[in-house]
Design an enzyme around this catalytic site. Structure first.
Site, PDB file in Angstrom:
ATOM      1  N   ASP A   1     -14.260 -28.870  19.243  1.00 31.87           N
ATOM      2  CA  ASP A   1     -14.511 -29.444  17.926  1.00 31.87           C
ATOM      3  C   ASP A   1     -13.610 -30.637  17.642  1.00 31.87           C
ATOM      4  O   ASP A   1     -14.077 -31.716  17.263  1.00 31.87           O
ATOM      5  CB  ASP A   1     -14.316 -28.390  16.833  1.00 31.87           C
TER       6      ASP A   1
ATOM      7  N   ARG B   1      -1.264 -22.402   7.124  1.00 31.19           N
ATOM      8  CA  ARG B   1      -1.959 -23.643   6.787  1.00 31.19           C
ATOM      9  C   ARG B   1      -1.126 -24.608   5.940  1.00 31.19           C
ATOM     10  O   ARG B   1      -1.107 -25.808   6.213  1.00 31.19           O
ATOM     11  CB  ARG B   1      -3.295 -23.334   6.095  1.00 31.19           C
TER      12      ARG B   1
ATOM     13  N   ASP C   1      -9.876 -22.049   5.087  1.00 31.08           N
ATOM     14  CA  ASP C   1      -8.874 -23.014   5.552  1.00 31.08           C
ATOM     15  C   ASP C   1      -9.084 -24.413   4.998  1.00 31.08           C
ATOM     16  O   ASP C   1      -8.128 -25.158   4.774  1.00 31.08           O
ATOM     17  CB  ASP C   1      -8.842 -23.052   7.083  1.00 31.08           C
TER      18      ASP C   1
ATOM     19  N   SER D   1     -13.629 -15.724  17.339  1.00 29.45           N
ATOM     20  CA  SER D   1     -12.894 -16.809  16.698  1.00 29.45           C
ATOM     21  C   SER D   1     -11.504 -16.270  16.407  1.00 29.45           C
ATOM     22  O   SER D   1     -11.348 -15.280  15.698  1.00 29.45           O
ATOM     23  CB  SER D   1     -13.592 -17.215  15.393  1.00 29.45           C
TER      24      SER D   1
END
Length: 495
Positions: free
Chosen positions: A109, A190, A219, A271
């Site tokens: 990605d 994050r 996120d 994931s």
């Protein structure tokens, strides 16, 4: 080509690698900029650094040692750059940006996002990777991947100590747990990453930041709220909310079209997100809450059934609500957590399976491994049972729920969370002492606790009569405490 190498959690040295074909004169420190030419045979790199320090030139590498206390490594791609659509000199298909700092992992990605940003915004792309303890394998080969994708620069910062000290431990002190189970591993990581991106954007003179979060997850909110709080003037680009790419096959085709080598890594069926605090698993069979997780999915902890048949005892030292030692050995925050991950993982500690409510409204099922964190939460709560009174514990626990919600929702830099943290710091000033835990086949059992500020008094709690507590006083207390109930009963009976 300069090689990317690991920096230990205790490292306090920042490094910037400027890689060029030929040795250059010492660089200016005024700004950090990238070559605007990416064609084959032209330099793809930066001319100078704004990261402070003295330049040292050695052979083909300019090594700048920065004086700040954050570990940073920046690799400037040079030599041959790939031909990628969208010249940085002109506007792109969607507008014009000067330079974008991209949260970069090196996977498919983010490798595709680099040429997409250049094509659609005519910008230079600075790839940024945060080392929050995801493992050295996740950091290997990033220089080559970033260069192949068309990035002008790769910056890697070692944030492990900052992550644990300034984000994990405050949440631990607050007792923040989301929806009864989740210890906020991804949620805490994050904001420290996004904060570093804002710092890098300032250092390299970028006017935008970008991330690879999907439009369905939490996120995207966590990254962007941090950007808003720390630098509201930055533009934010979220490709997954803009582009026509809908899945892995589309991304591969886009990469081939733009001469970007597809990362040759085995596609995981799950994931995953990993940092020093936890490892999360989502997707595949876990999308059905009725399915039991497969035993080979776990990576940080052994199956409790396969754990040692003998228990292990571990003593956690805590000062003012913050862990400082393991078995009497004082350690830095990141080192302490790493050691407890090893110990806890060996005994199958810290596995949870939950269905949670995402911020965007949908429910999701995830499995989390948090071995060291589970040990620390158990120890911290147990020590509070000695040092905090009843009403203080009740208020603290009620605020912990809100604290967890704010962290989960990406509001780390919200004044409310910061104010609540000030309360937590004050209320745990006397939460100092040690707790002994027994680890055995997935369970954590408290076997001992002590504190110089303990409110527990054996001379009062003992069943033996004492001078401080006269058992006869209880009769009057009970009559007054139960008076409302007694009056109601008298009314109902007509007395």
């Amino acid at each position: 080509m300069a090689q990317l190498r690991a920096i230990s959690p205790s490292s306090s040295t920042n490094f910037v690698f400027n890689v060029s074909k030929k040795p250059e004169s010492p660089l200016s420190r005024d700004k950090l900029c990238c070559s605007r030419k990416f064609s084959s045979g032209q330099e793809l790199g930066a001319r100078s650094s704004g990261l402070n320090g003295n330049a040292i030139v050695h052979q083909n590498v300019n090594l700048t040692r920065a004086s700040t206390n954050r570990g940073i490594r920046a690799v400037l791609a040079s030599e041959k750059g790939n031909e990628v659509s969208g010249s940085p000199k002109s506007g792109g298909l969607r507008g014009k940006l000067n330079k974008v700092v991209l949260a970069y992992s090196g996977g498919l990605d983010t490798s595709v996002i680099v040429p997409w940003l250049r094509e659609n915004y005519g910008c230079e792309v600075v790839c940024f990777t945060a080392d929050v303890g995801q493992g050295i394998k996740e950091l290997e080969g990033l220089e080559a991947k970033a260069k192949a994708s068309g990035a002008c620069q790769l910056v890697v910062k070692d944030l492990q100590e900052e992550f644990v000290r300034d984000y994990v431990f405050p949440c631990l002190r607050a007792g923040a747990i989301y929806e009864r189970k989740y210890l906020l591993g991804t949620s805490m990581a994050r904001p420290v990453i996004a904060k570093a991106m804002v710092d890098v954007a300032k250092e390299v003179g970028a006017d935008a930041v970008s991330h690879g979060c999907t439009g369905k997850g939490n996120d995207q909110v966590r990254f962007e709220l941090t950007f808003f709080a720390l630098n509201p003037e930055l533009n934010v680009v979220a490709p997954w909310r803009e582009w026509e790419i809908t899945g892995r096959e589309d991304a591969i085709e886009y990469a081939k079209k733009h001469n970007v080598p597809v990362p040759v890594t085995k596609k995981s069926i799950y994931s995953r997100d990993r940092n020093l605090w936890h490892l999360s698993h989502e997707g595949d069979i876990l999308e059905d809450p009725a399915n039991e997780p497969q035993s080979d999915m776990y990576m940080m902890s052994v199956d409790p059934e396969d754990a040692p048949n003998q228990p292990e005892y571990v003593e956690i030292g805590i000062v003012s609500g913050i862990p400082v030692s393991v078995n009497g050995k004082e350690l830095s925050p990141a080192s302490l957590l790493s050691e407890l991950n090893e110990i806890g993982g060996k005994h199958g500690i810290g596995r949870i399976d939950m269905v949670e409510n995402r911020l965007v409204g949908m429910k999701s099922r995830g499995v989390y491994e948090t071995p060291g964190g589970t040990i620390l939460f158990t120890a911290a709560r147990e020590l509070e049972s000695l040092t905090l009174d009843r009403e203080t514990i009740q208020v603290k626990d009620s605020l912990a729920l809100k604290y967890a919600e704010l962290v989960y929702a990406g509001k780390w830099f919200d004044p409310l969370r910061e104010s609540m943290d000030a309360f937590m710091e004050k209320i745990t000033e006397t939460t100092t002492g040690s707790v002994i835990l027994k680890l055995y086949k997935g369970s954590v059992t408290v076997t001992g606790r002590k504190s110089p500020y303990s409110l527990y008094r054996q001379d009062i709690s003992s069943f033996e009569s004492g001078q401080i507590y006269d058992q006869a006083d209880a009769a009057g207390f009970i009559r007054l405490y139960g008076l409302p109930m007694r009056v109601r009963a008298m009314l109902e009976k007509g007395i």
